[in-house]
Design an enzyme around this catalytic site. Structure first.
Site, short mmCIF file in Angstrom:
data_model
loop_
_atom_site.label_atom_id
_atom_site.label_comp_id
_atom_site.label_asym_id
_atom_site.label_seq_id
_atom_site.Cartn_x
_atom_site.Cartn_y
_atom_site.Cartn_z
N HIS A 160 20.11 -38.49 91.18
CA HIS A 160 20.95 -38.75 90.02
C HIS A 160 22.29 -38.01 90.11
O HIS A 160 23.36 -38.60 89.93
CB HIS A 160 20.20 -38.34 88.76
CG HIS A 160 20.85 -38.76 87.48
ND1 HIS A 160 21.81 -38.01 86.85
CD2 HIS A 160 20.66 -39.86 86.71
CE1 HIS A 160 22.19 -38.62 85.74
NE2 HIS A 160 21.50 -39.75 85.63
N ALA A 174 26.50 -34.66 73.49
CA ALA A 174 27.61 -35.60 73.34
C ALA A 174 28.26 -35.56 71.96
O ALA A 174 29.47 -35.76 71.83
CB ALA A 174 27.13 -37.02 73.65
N TYR A 210 28.61 -33.03 69.88
CA TYR A 210 29.27 -31.80 69.46
C TYR A 210 30.78 -32.04 69.35
O TYR A 210 31.37 -32.73 70.20
CB TYR A 210 29.01 -30.67 70.46
CG TYR A 210 27.63 -30.09 70.43
CD1 TYR A 210 26.96 -29.87 69.24
CD2 TYR A 210 26.99 -29.75 71.62
CE1 TYR A 210 25.68 -29.32 69.22
CE2 TYR A 210 25.71 -29.20 71.62
CZ TYR A 210 25.06 -29.00 70.42
OH TYR A 210 23.79 -28.46 70.40
N SER A 250 24.79 -42.45 81.92
CA SER A 250 24.90 -41.36 82.90
C SER A 250 25.99 -41.62 83.92
O SER A 250 26.56 -40.69 84.49
CB SER A 250 23.57 -41.18 83.63
OG SER A 250 22.64 -40.50 82.84
#
Length: 397
Positions: free
Chosen positions: A106, A214, A216, A266
């Protein structure tokens, strides 16, 4: 408080069988991926290639054995925050201490989208091919990490003076994690680091909820778009989404070498992190807020203003680095469209108003005068002609 388990930073599909797989000998993608076809790379790179910008990839590690990443990664700046054992006491395959191994693949795909170097035989390349990747490993072989180790990873990125941080993961079930993660994000922003995070892949059925980190404040949350510049069906929606970026059939680098496709926010996040690196390289004195606002303001929009599905629109790398005469602090709707008003209907009146009657009479008078003038003029001409005829007859008799 115990650290909150982070959701695996996997592809958008529910089934693991739909995720990208790789082997020791991998296929090299010979064409140019669609997400790069939508960008004029020559024009983009004439403005910036991300030189001297450091992008921290906090993920499953970055395998430097892939030749497109060998010279893109700075192992000396990397770190590994995996614990030696999991919560069941089982040994964890940590790889090396510098985060340059990746048993999941990943993090290697994320890094490639940002800064993979050009290579003969493939059209795939990172958006910022001269940026430097800082590999920070904090996710295990199943792609899981904790909020605690993520906070440590962010602080390491601060210590090694990263310019951009990419976080392609979010908390399980959208649960707000330990407040220490929030503090770490705030510390990164205070250190003038652009923080980019994936919005999440739980958006099927129009699901709307916040995800962390994400959502915040100050973090640029990235949703996924498809080939039609529309929200990918899996992409998480919410009022925290800043922009969208390609996240479907995303070709990128995999461990050992070669490429394979994958789906998910992602892979949208690093697309935007790459654009942030380009802007940072060109405008070294711009603040994180200004860089984020630039990306949002120049995004391609289907409506004039903000939308919870794709934020301010789908990121446009070329516009982001060319329409940059001066920094802005926040995005704004396109002028003249967002607040357009419908025409005001005419007032309905029954019968003739005094104003209309006056106008009608004035019209009649004008027409009458015109007819009278025309008649008098015609009569005068006729009388003149008759006199000429009489004089003509007298002269010839």
């Amino acid at each position: 408080m115990a650290a909150t388990l982070l959701a695996a930073p996997v592809a958008a599909a529910d089934s693991a069988s739909d995720q990208c797989t790789f082997a020791k000998t991998n296929h090299k993608y010979s064409g140019t991926p669609w997400a790069l076809q939508r960008v004029n790379l020559d024009q983009l790179w004439s403005e910036s290639k991300g030189r001297n910008v450091k992008v921290a990839v906090i993920d499953t590690g970055v395998d430097t054995a892939n030749p497109q990443l060998t010279h893109a990664v700075a192992p000396s700046l990397g770190a590994n925050f995996l614990p030696p054992k999991d919560d069941k006491g089982q040994e964890i395959d940590r790889g090396n201490s510098k985060g340059t191994t990746d048993t999941v693949g990943h993090g290697t795909r994320v890094a490639g989208i940002i800064a993979a170097r050009p290579m003969k035989g493939t059209g795939f390349v990172g958006l910022a091919p001269e940026a430097t990747i800082i590999p920070i490993k904090q996710n295990d072989a199943e792609g899981h990490g904790t909020a605690r180790t993520l906070a440590r990873a962010i602080r390491h990125a601060i210590n090694v003076k990263a310019d951009v941080i990419n976080i392609s993961q979010d908390t399980a079930n959208a649960i707000p994690p330990d407040e220490d993660l929030h503090r770490a994000v705030d510390e990164a922003l205070a250190a003038k680091i652009v923080v980019v995070a994936s919005a999440g892949n739980d958006g099927l059925g129009g699901n709307v909820k916040k995800t962390y980190p994400a959502s915040y404040p100050g973090v640029l949350a990235v949703a996924a778009s498809d080939r039609n510049n529309e929200r990918a069906a899996f992409s998480q929606s919410g009022d925290f989404v800043g922009v969208a970026a390609p996240g479907v059939d995303m070709i990128s680098t995999v461990p050992k070498g070669g490429h394979c496709p994958d789906n998910g926010t992602s892979f949208s996040a690093p697309y935007v992190a790459g654009v942030a690196a380009l802007i940072k390289a060109k405008h070294k004195d711009w603040t994180p807020r200004q860089i984020v606002a630039q990306i949002e303001q120049t995004a391609e929009r289907s409506i004039a203003g903000y939308d919870i599905r794709v934020g301010w629109g789908v990121v446009d790398p070329v516009r982001a680095v060319t329409e940059d005469d001066h920094p802005i602090e926040s995005p704004h709707p396109d002028a003249g469209l967002t607040h357009a008003e419908a025409p005001t209907p005419a007032k309905l009146t029954l019968g003739e108003t005094p104003q209309e009657r006056t106008a009608r009479i004035a019209t009649y008078v004008a027409i009458g005068v015109a007819v009278l003038v025309a008649g008098l003029g015609g009569g005068a001409v006729a009388l003149r002609d008759a006199r000429r005829r009489r004089r003509g007859r007298v002269g010839t008799s």
